[in-house]
Design an enzyme around this catalytic site. Structure first.
Site, PDB file in Angstrom:
ATOM      1  CG  ASP B 236      73.214  -1.561  -7.466  1.00 38.14           C
ATOM      2  OD1 ASP B 236      74.149  -2.317  -7.734  1.00 38.14           O
ATOM      3  OD2 ASP B 236      73.343  -0.492  -6.852  1.00 38.14           O
ATOM      4  CE  LYS B 237      76.781  -6.634  -3.082  1.00 36.94           C
ATOM      5  NZ  LYS B 237      76.997  -5.865  -1.857  1.00 36.94           N
ATOM      6  CD  GLU B 519      88.477   6.305   0.438  1.00 32.10           C
ATOM      7  OE1 GLU B 519      88.037   7.467   0.601  1.00 32.10           O
ATOM      8  OE2 GLU B 519      89.408   6.021  -0.321  1.00 32.10           O
ATOM      9  CE  LYS B 585      91.195   1.948   1.088  1.00 35.93           C
ATOM     10  NZ  LYS B 585      90.405   3.112   1.543  1.00 35.93           N
ATOM     11  NE  ARG B 628      81.972  -2.882   0.327  1.00 35.82           N
ATOM     12  CZ  ARG B 628      81.300  -2.568  -0.778  1.00 35.82           C
ATOM     13  NH1 ARG B 628      80.102  -3.038  -0.970  1.00 35.82           N
ATOM     14  NH2 ARG B 628      81.844  -1.784  -1.684  1.00 35.82           N
ATOM     15  CB  THR B 708      76.306  -6.597  -7.433  1.00 36.16           C
ATOM     16  OG1 THR B 708      77.173  -5.811  -6.646  1.00 36.16           O
ATOM     17  CG2 THR B 708      76.758  -8.027  -7.398  1.00 36.16           C
ATOM     18  NE  ARG B 850      85.378  -8.177  -8.696  1.00 36.84           N
ATOM     19  CZ  ARG B 850      85.427  -7.282  -7.716  1.00 36.84           C
ATOM     20  NH1 ARG B 850      84.711  -6.189  -7.783  1.00 36.84           N
ATOM     21  NH2 ARG B 850      86.189  -7.476  -6.679  1.00 36.84           N
ATOM     22  CG  ASN B 879      76.882   1.554 -10.417  1.00 43.21           C
ATOM     23  OD1 ASN B 879      75.961   2.174  -9.888  1.00 43.21           O
ATOM     24  ND2 ASN B 879      77.491   0.572  -9.810  1.00 43.21           N
TER      25      ASN B 879
END
EC number: 7.6.2.1
Lengths: 369, 1399
Positions: B236-237, B519, B585, B628, B708, B850, B879
């Site tokens: 996973d990233k 956030e 956002k 990001r 990821t 994705r 996930n």
């Protein structure tokens, strides 16, 4: 009061336990930095390469070869004589006797085998009988005995172990003593040795029948029922002799020290042989004095009272005379084995040396040991 | 599992907001379980964590929907509220958590699977032996015919058994006698060893994270050795490679970029601290061990270094530790994330804008007069502050109490809306008389009980009263004279000591609890600009702005984030403008599409467009930096618009059927025509040591795939940052819109790879061009010398699993594959998966962006099942759970995202970097220890049983044993058990340092080199040989003697014991005192037991009755003579073989061990040099240290690209253009072309791209003479062999041919081509040990050149001539290769033909 003191004690005891040897905080999960836990125990790390094992091979070779030679020489110094008296051949003196397959022949069949010794036998000579193709190590055969009966246990005498089946009870429902297949098949030939003087007179060579069994067997494992001095006939009252035996166990010998279960021939037989070709110690010929050989060079006659049938399983019976050394009887094998293995080691050492020389010489100079 | 009567935060995985069921909000009395009487109807228990449907049927017959927001899952942590009242819906095993827990999947390690095959073989051997014995017994009996010999005892009833029946009985008997061959004790021993291994892994200090006071947990006890055999890692990233600590880095507002340089510096400082720390820890970590090798001083040194280490660690980590303590209460907050140094320019503007607004407000002017950029800035920060679900708490009062008296629900009804958004001056008079009874606001003073709930009509009157009172109160409170109560910046109730916000402000620090770290990062960023979120309630958000003070925004709606919309919005009533404003956002890709297209005619529109354009540029820039990106936009709605929307929305909200879908559509309707405010760039910081770890793992031959959910650009950037992708390698990007397009793309990629690598072969050495020749030699050399170590996992897997259907190339090339989720979905289709795998496996790194959790697990499953490789999945979040469960070994990072991944995992560790030691060291050790132990066990049992088997030939196959039954029982159980356990637990074939410094050693595990099927048989043969020796030496020694059965058997078992101990000694690599002790203990135990046993009872233990046997034997010289010769003879062949192996063909592991033996100083130098070299190899021909004197292998290849890159950039671009030309007509490919792009993350634009067009165009850079540096795309290739395709002989193309793979087609990736790197080491000539190390004999033809070459190299460049001379054997080998080469050539021709027809 009690409680408080107890608590204090517990605290005291608890504290050093909680803080680990590394002084880590009590609740920290941090592992201790010990060589064991961190897998850093000091260690010897041999690396097997031509260069490193080379010395081992040479050393082994150099040790083994002399040992081998020594053993070989020792073994060769042992004198051994062996005569087969089975009587397979028609020409054999025992041929007639061997035709008798029965165990309980009432008429003893005797045969005489002449032989001569080329060399005198010094020191004590051990007289063995040898059997071939006799599978004393057969699984069911080995089991077929009752050790507590042989140890003089009276209850076992009356009701032997189930292991002895079908040689547990005689046909008239008496317990067999000694029970079992081993005892039942006891070797019952009688061997007598005569020395034939050059002048033709026949002298019987005294054969000692004591000391042929293990001391522990004779004195610990095997005991007659009813104690050592009891009347054996009375002790064995109510038992039956093994099927194949001619006489009951208490008539094996006239010597009360060698009769019954503690008869040494019996004890020797009960120690089952490891291999189908085996010998068992029969008698010892004590050397008389240091001047004369125990068995001088010359002619001998072996008198065999032929009772034991082996033809049915193509067995062979032998009489063996042997001196012994510190390493036992005559057996050149071990010496040869040592010499061979030593030589192979030496040879492999040379091969490794070559390998090392060709491919590892650079390294050997640099192995910073 | 209960709906809660409070706002609360749960943490199953992330912080998620849970809501109280609406009817309960209205229920403002204490919930009384005895009085409450409603019926809940809900779904049957299921395992879908993200779904819950049901409703409450009240007594009144009203039905309230229940959704997942109302459900608290088992295992949640309720935050932000002190109490929660709820109803249990599912309990026990019906809870979703339990239903999700399939129970631990019982995993069998690969080694055990292999072992089981051999156990099966053991059974077969056993049966054969039994059958043999049975037949033998039958024959033996048969020969006696009817005359049974005396020693054949009849059955107890006196009957003689027939030979056949006896044989059958004996067969069964022998199964019992020989059953030791089936190593039952092996399984027990394996478990013991594994437990010890787990213990040691737990105890490893290097795997202990001080910060979180946690160490690596082995949750699965039975697959430790799998760690040593991994081939593919799926990672996973976020949270795994990265810390999941989001740090605000930069932003752009209204088209102006604020670079936040000071902030960047601050972050760099953090990094420095970290790296310094790394230095000192690594120093402290390795020093003691190094010293301990050398001398007795070690103890002191250890102590000193340890103390300094811990001191420094605590010093530098103090802050971090404090943060971690804090973060126990507050998620996602470390000082790094929280303290953001504002950009001065932007800060000025914020101040400016705020003060202007203040002025405006004071003068009650319209805010539209403020310059748009300033208002944008203010709006931007307001959006950052409120457009989220962050909840505020203060440190001393961590759980913000919900104050009932001011709790208002978000707008729930039209009437509510009308009431609240009609200025009060209009409504206050008429009051709420017009309101229907549905008004559900509740009052604090109202203490009605559940009856209220059931009788809304009665409630309404009370409500009305309440409404009046409150309005009045509000107007009174706003003494400032503002007319609109909603305008009031600070409700009166918020002031005063009672307010926790105020208290928090007094404390000086507020804590933000956010659903996602992004956030939090944004809120902290805004706070740095004095726009701080001071409070959030379900219906309002309070923000403190500079100059303006506290403003309270009425929160009308929150449209939460979802992955489809990729955005979230809040609808608020702006207190300053009194407008209904939507702040949105979201991901730049979606937001940019939703921006209202600026009018083209006026200057404002132009400016807007410019801003849009600029922002897009900056976004690209951010993405390129690995940040990001988020776009912030706003929209002002008119009340009519809002009312229209609200109507639909309320319908959606109240719908019971298809609520999610309706809400989604409602959100889509709202989020249109946005006005772009700006964009932010957030850095997801890499965890410590991630690039190094990935580098090392890759060198260890592990394929690392990153799966990821992040978007492509971010993922690629992170991949570059963590060295997963190399700037110099090509990247194949697969983005397809449809199944067909995906198929075509995969086909294209496959052809591309094949044309580039498969047919690639270097032109033959040209005698005139010396340089080229040399290089040729080197290439061949390197290609050749790598061949003995067929290291590439892909390659090995290809050889082992012919089932892998793909005919594609199996070698790993210097290619990166990037595939997005959508394309992945197509590619994972049954029809395409083989192709996809063929492409993916030939790439060095694969990046799936994705991707959904399901896709992740599908990818893992696909690779695992199709390639038959060992897979490891590592992740930290929920996930990743499916992926973790599917993989052979699942690793969970116990990071910030809760425990779900950890729960599902086999191993849980605090940091990604621990993977290196876990795999390279512990994995290797566990594997090699266990493999050796298993082999040893098989050997031991076979050897032991065979002794009895040989005896059957001499006991009439009667099943007799010469060994006492108690010895038989105790032999495995006691006499021989401890040494092997000690060795199996403690043996280290190579030291930890060497294993980490030479990751290549890991490949031995990947290729199962310690335990191969033939090894089992070799061991069996050895066992039979040894048993023969152990049997027949005593046999002959005692032949025809008066020895009895057990006096003969006892020496044999003694010899067997000595032999197996000696055997173990040969196989033991490290002898600690424990090994010695265990062996001594074994021997002592045997003799003690034997002596006691033989002395204990004269009549017991029938049938053997071994009374006084051992005692007699000890007095027998023959016994000692046997004990001396037999074990030596027995192990002689193995000893000799091992010695020869060590000299003639040492495996990498053995060379590693030799390295271990070097003195510390030499070793350190050597390793540092090697490390450097390995590094240069490993970073895929990254910049090589220029002082490397000899251009071996990759040397020139790595350096040459740079000079040629500029020249080749044009050529490559032309090449790429030509390569794309054929595709262009293909309309399906227009949208999703196969991109081959080269990345240079740094500013240096080294284009190092070689695009071999499908038409057989070849390009040659370094391989070609300098005279033709830029190859024309159509130039005929001067290949004497007439190969149609000659790919670039550049860094990434070693000659690769299909067939002579082993001989020369070494994979260019370092993982596969770096054989244990001891080969090429440059050392000053006084570093002779190297020569020793690399001195491997010349007997075997294959390793010859490499080692000789190495040796030559080792002595530096001056010995070039030697080197060349020594490479000559290679030339001799070349013709052979040439043949294969030609064959390959024809292959290529076919390929070429195929391709041309295709195009």
């Amino acid at each position: 009061m009690m409680a408080s003191s107890y608590n204090a004690k517990e605290d005291d005891g608890h504290h050093p336990g909680a803080s680990g040897p590394g002084g880590a905080a009590a609740n920290s999960k941090k592992p201790d930095n010990t060589a064991f836990k961190q897998q850093r125990l000091p260690a010897w790390q041999p690396i097997l390469t031509a260069g490193t094992v080379l010395p081992a091979f040479f050393v082994i070779g150099l040790i083994f070869i002399p040992i081998g030679i020594g053993l070989y020489v020792t073994s060769n110094n042992i004198k051994e004589f062996e005569i087969d008296y089975t009587g397979i051949d028609m020409s054999s003196p025992c041929f007639n006797c061997s035709q008798n397959f029965s165990w309980n022949s009432t008429t003893p069949c005797k045969c005489y085998l002449p032989f001569s010794l080329d060399q005198p036998f010094e020191s004590n000579v051990f007289m063995y009988y040898g059997l071939s193709n006799f599978y004393q190590n057969h699984r069911r055969y080995v089991k077929s005995r009752d050790d507590s009966q042989l140890n003089g246990d009276s209850s076992s005498l009356k009701s032997p172990s189930k292991e002895c089946e079908p040689y547990r009870e005689s046909s008239d429902k008496k317990p067999i003593a000694p029970c079992g297949a081993i005892a039942n098949s006891m070797f019952n030939d009688t061997l007598v040795l005569y020395y034939i003087d050059p002048n033709g007179t026949r002298t019987e060579i005294p054969l000692v029948d004591k000391g042929i069994a293990w001391w522990t067997d004779k004195h610990v494992k095997f005991r007659n029922p009813g104690g050592s001095n009891a009347n054996l006939t009375a002790s064995f009252q109510g038992t039956s002799k093994p099927v194949n035996w001619n006489k009951p166990v208490y008539e094996l010998s006239t010597d009360p020290e060698n009769n019954g279960f503690i008869n040494e021939d019996f004890i020797v037989w009960m120690r089952t042989a490891a291999l189908p070709t085996f010998r068992k110690l029969y008698r010892i010929i004590q050397r008389k004095n240091s001047m004369t050989p125990t068995l001088p060079q010359g002619d001998y006659t072996l008198e065999v009272t032929y009772n034991y049938p082996v033809r049915s399983f193509e067995g062979r019976k032998r009489m063996i005379l042997s001196t012994i050394s510190w390493m036992g009887g005559k057996n050149p094998f071990l010496g040869i084995a040592y010499i061979t293995v030593g030589s192979v080691c030496f040879f492999l050492g040379v091969v490794l040396l070559i390998i090392h020389h060709k491919h590892g010489n650079r390294s050997s100079a640099d192995i910073p040991n | 599992m209960d709906p809660v009567q409070a706002w609360c935060w749960s943490q199953p995985e992330k912080d998620q907001q849970r809501q109280v069921i609406r009817s309960f909000i209205d229920l403002d009395c204490e919930f009384d379980p005895f009085k409450y009487n409603s019926i809940i109807e809900c779904e049957k228990p299921n395992n879908d964590l993200n779904r819950f449907r049901g409703y409450i049927v009240h007594r009144s017959g009203r039905r309230d929907g229940l959704y997942k927001e109302n459900l608290l899952l088992r295992g949640c942590t309720v935050r932000n509220t002190e109490e929660a009242v709820g109803i249990v819906i599912y309990a026990g095993h019906e809870t979703k958590a339990m239903l999700n827990n399939n129970g631990p999947r019982y995993k069998r390690s690969k080694l055990e699977r292999q072992m089981n095959v051999d156990v099966f073989w053991c059974v077969i051997i056993l049966l054969i032996m039994c059958l043999f014995t049975a037949i033998g017994h039958g024959l033996w009996l048969f020969q006696y015919g009817d005359k049974r010999p005396v020693f054949d005892v009849p059955s107890p009833d006196g009957m003689d058994l027939s030979p056949v029946l006896s044989a059958i009985y004996l067969f069964l008997t022998m199964i019992i006698v020989f059953q030791v061959l089936i190593p039952i004790s092996l399984f027990v021993s394996i478990e013991i060893v594994k437990i010890c291994q787990v213990y040691f892994i737990h105890q490893d200090m290097d795997l202990y994270d001080e910060e979180t006071d946690s160490h690596l947990q082995c949750r699965a006890l039975n697959i430790t050795e799998d760690l040593g055999q991994m081939q593919y890692i799926f990672s996973d990233k976020t949270g795994t490679l990265t810390e999941n600590k989001m740090v605000f880095r930069r932003c752009t507002v209204a088209g102006v970029e604020y670079s936040h340089d000071a902030n960047a510096k601050r972050l760099a400082m953090y990094q420095e601290v970290d790296s310094e720390e790394e230095d000192c820890t690594s120093h402290g970590g390795t020093l003691p061990r190094r010293d301990s090798v050398t001398s007795h001083q070690s103890g002191k040194v250890v102590l000193r270094s340890q103390s300094t280490k811990s001191h420094r660690r605590t010093g530098s980590r103090a802050e971090a530790k404090r943060a971690s303590i804090l973060s126990k209460h507050t998620a996602f907050s470390s000082p790094m994330e929280k303290d953001i140094t504002p950009d001065p320019q932007l800060l000025d503007k914020v101040n400016d804008g705020a003060s202007q607004m203040e002025v405006m407000r004071f003068h009650s002017q319209s805010l539209s007069q403020i310059p748009s950029d300033l208002s944008d800035i203010i709006d931007f920060f307001i959006a950052l502050t409120i457009c989220n679900t962050v909840v505020v708490s203060s440190p001393n009062q961590p759980r913000q109490k919900v104050r009932r008296f001011e709790l208002k629900s978000p707008v729930k009804t039209i009437e509510d809306f009308i009431k609240r958004f009609t200025p009060s001056r209009l409504t206050s008079g008429s009051n709420s008389s017009s309101l229907s009874s549905l008004v559900t606001n509740r009052s604090s003073s109202h203490r009605g009980c559940s009856s209220v709930l059931s009788s809304p009509s009665a409630d309404s009157t009370l409500n009305k009263l309440d409404e009046e009172r409150r309005t009045a109160a509000n107007t009174n409170a706003n003494a400032t004279g503002t007319l609109d109560h909603a305008f009031s910046p600070v409700p009166a109730s918020l002031d005063g000591a009672r307010s926790p916000w105020a208290a928090a402000m007094a404390e000086g620090e507020l804590r933000y609890e956010a659903e996602s770290p992004d956030e939090a990062a944004l809120v902290y960023a805004a706070r740095a600009y004095k726009c701080s979120l001071v409070g959030r309630l379900p219906d309002q958000v309070t923000v403190e702005l500079p100059h303006l003070g506290k403003l309270t925004f009425e929160l009308l709606h929150t449209l939460g984030f979802d992955s489809t919309r990729k955005r979230m919005s809040v609808v608020v009533k702006h207190p300053l403008t009194d407008q209904i404003t939507v702040y949105t956002k979201g991901a730049d890709s979606v937001i940019m599409d939703l921006i209202k297209p600026p009018p083209t005619d006026n200057p404002k529109g132009k400016r807007q467009r410019k801003i849009l354009h600029k922002t897009q540029n900056y976004l690209n820039l951010y993405a390129a930096d690995g940040l990001r990106t988020l776009c912030i936009a706003k929209k002002v709605m008119s009340k009519e618009e809002y009312a229209r929307w609200l109507r639909c929305h309320l319908e959606a909200e109240t719908a019971i059927q298809g609520r999610e879908q309706l809400l989604f559509q409602s959100a889509l309707r709202l989020e249109t025509n946005l006005h772009l405010l700006g964009a932010t760039g957030i850095e997801d910081r890499l965890q410590d040591g991630v690039p190094e770890t990935i580098d090392a793992l890759r060198k260890a031959g592990l394929q690392i795939w990153v799966l990821t959910g992040d978007k492509q650009e971010t993922a690629i950037n992170i991949a570059y940052a963590c060295k997963l992708l190399d700037p110099e390698e090509e990247i194949i990007t697969l983005n397809a819109d449809s199944q067909e397009a995906c198929a075509v793309l995969l086909e294209e990629s496959l052809h591309y790879i094949q044309s580039k690598f498969l047919c690639g072969s270097s032109p033959p050495a040209h005698p005139s061009a010396t340089k080229q020749q040399q290089q040729q030699q080197q290439q061949q050399f390197s290609a050749f010398h790598l061949s003995p170590f067929s290291c590439s996992p892909a390659k090995s897997s290809s050889s082992t699993s012919s089932s892998a259907a793909s005919s594609g190339p199996f070698l790993v090339h210097r290619l990166g594959l990037v595939i997005d989720g959508r394309t992945l979905a197509y590619a994972l289709d049954r029809s395409l998966e083989d192709k996809f795998l063929a492409v993916a496996r030939s790439c060095r790194s694969v990046l799936c962006c994705r991707s959904t959790p399901l896709q992740k697990s599908m990818v893992v499953k696909l690779v695992r099942n199709k390639l038959k490789v060992m897979t490891m999945a590592i992740g930290d979040g929920a996930n990743d759970v499916s992926m973790i469960q599917v993989a052979d070994v699942g690793v969970g990072i116990s990071g910030q995202e809760g425990m779900q991944a950890v729960m599902a995992s086999d191993f849980a560790m605090p940091r990604f970097q621990y993977l290196q030691k876990l795999l390279l060291v512990h994995g290797h050790w566990c594997y090699s220890r266990l493999a050796n132990m298993i082999l040893y066990f098989f050997y031991k049992n076979a050897m032991f049983v065979a002794l009895i088997f040989w005896y059957q030939f001499y006991c009439g196959f009667s099943g007799s044993a010469m060994i006492d039954q108690w010895y038989l029982i105790f032999f495995n159980l006691m006499f021989s058990a401890f040494p092997q356990l000690i060795t199996g637990t403690l043996d280290k074939d190579v030291s930890a340092e060497t294993l980490q410094e030479l990751p290549q050693l890991y490949m031995s595990g990947q290729n199962s080199e310690e335990y191969k099927p033939y090894m089992f048989w070799m061991n069996m043969i050895d066992a039979f040989y040894q048993s023969l020796v152990c049997f027949f030496i005593p046999y002959f020694a005692y032949a025809d003697s008066n020895v009895d059965l057990f006096t003969w058997g006892t020496p044999i078992i003694t010899l067997a014991l000595f032999t197996i101990l000696l055997h173990l000694g040969i196989e033991t690599k490290t002898w600690t005192w424990m090994n010695w002790a265990s062996i001594a203990f074994s021997v002592a135990l045997f003799f003690t037991v034997a002596l006691c046993y033989n002395a204990s009872c004269p009549t017991c233990y029938t049938p053997s009755n071994p009374y006084w046997t051992m005692q007699r034997l000890l007095g027998d010289p023959l016994f000692y003579l046997l004990c001396f010769i037999t074990p030596f003879t027995a192990v002689l062949p193995r000893y000799f073989y091992r010695a020869c192996q060590g000299s003639l063909f040492p495996g990498p592991v053995q060379v590693g061990r030799q390295l271990d033996k070097l003195p510390a100083e030499t070793r350190r130098n050597l390793l540092s040099l090697q490390w450097m070299k390995v590094g240069s190899f490993g970073s895929l021909f990254g910049p090589r240290p220029s002082f490397f004197p000899f251009p071996r292998g990759c040397g020139p290849r790595s350096r040459q690209p740079h000079p040629s890159s500029s020249s080749s950039s044009s050529s490559s671009s032309s090449a790429s253009s030509t390569s794309k030309k054929p595709e262009a007509p293909d309309s399906t490919l227009n949208s999703n072309s196969l991109e081959t792009w080269t990345r240079c993350p740094s500013s240096k634009p080294t284009v190092n791209q070689h695009t071999t067009s499908a038409g057989g165009v070849q390009q040659q850079d370094s391989g070609q003479p300098p005279s033709s540096p830029s190859p024309s795309a159509s130039s005929p290739h001067p290949d004497s062999k007439g190969e149609p395709l000659v790919p670039p002989t550049d860094t990434d193309t070693l000659p690769y041919t299909k067939e002579p793979k082993r001989a020369r087609g070494a994979p260019p990736s370092p993982s596969s081509m770096d054989p244990p790197a001891f080969e090429v080491v440059e050392l000053p000539s006084d570093f002779r040990p190297l020569g020793w190390m690399t001195s491997t004999p010349l007997l075997a033809p294959q390793p010859v050149p490499q080692h000789e070459g190495k040796a030559g190299n080792a002595q530096g460049g001056a010995q070039r001539r030697d080197y060349e001379g020594e490479t000559s054997p290679m030339h001799r080998l070349l013709p052979k290769e040439g043949g294969a080469h030609r064959a390959q050539g024809s292959d290529c021709e076919k390929e070429h033909a195929l391709k041309t027809t295709l195009l």
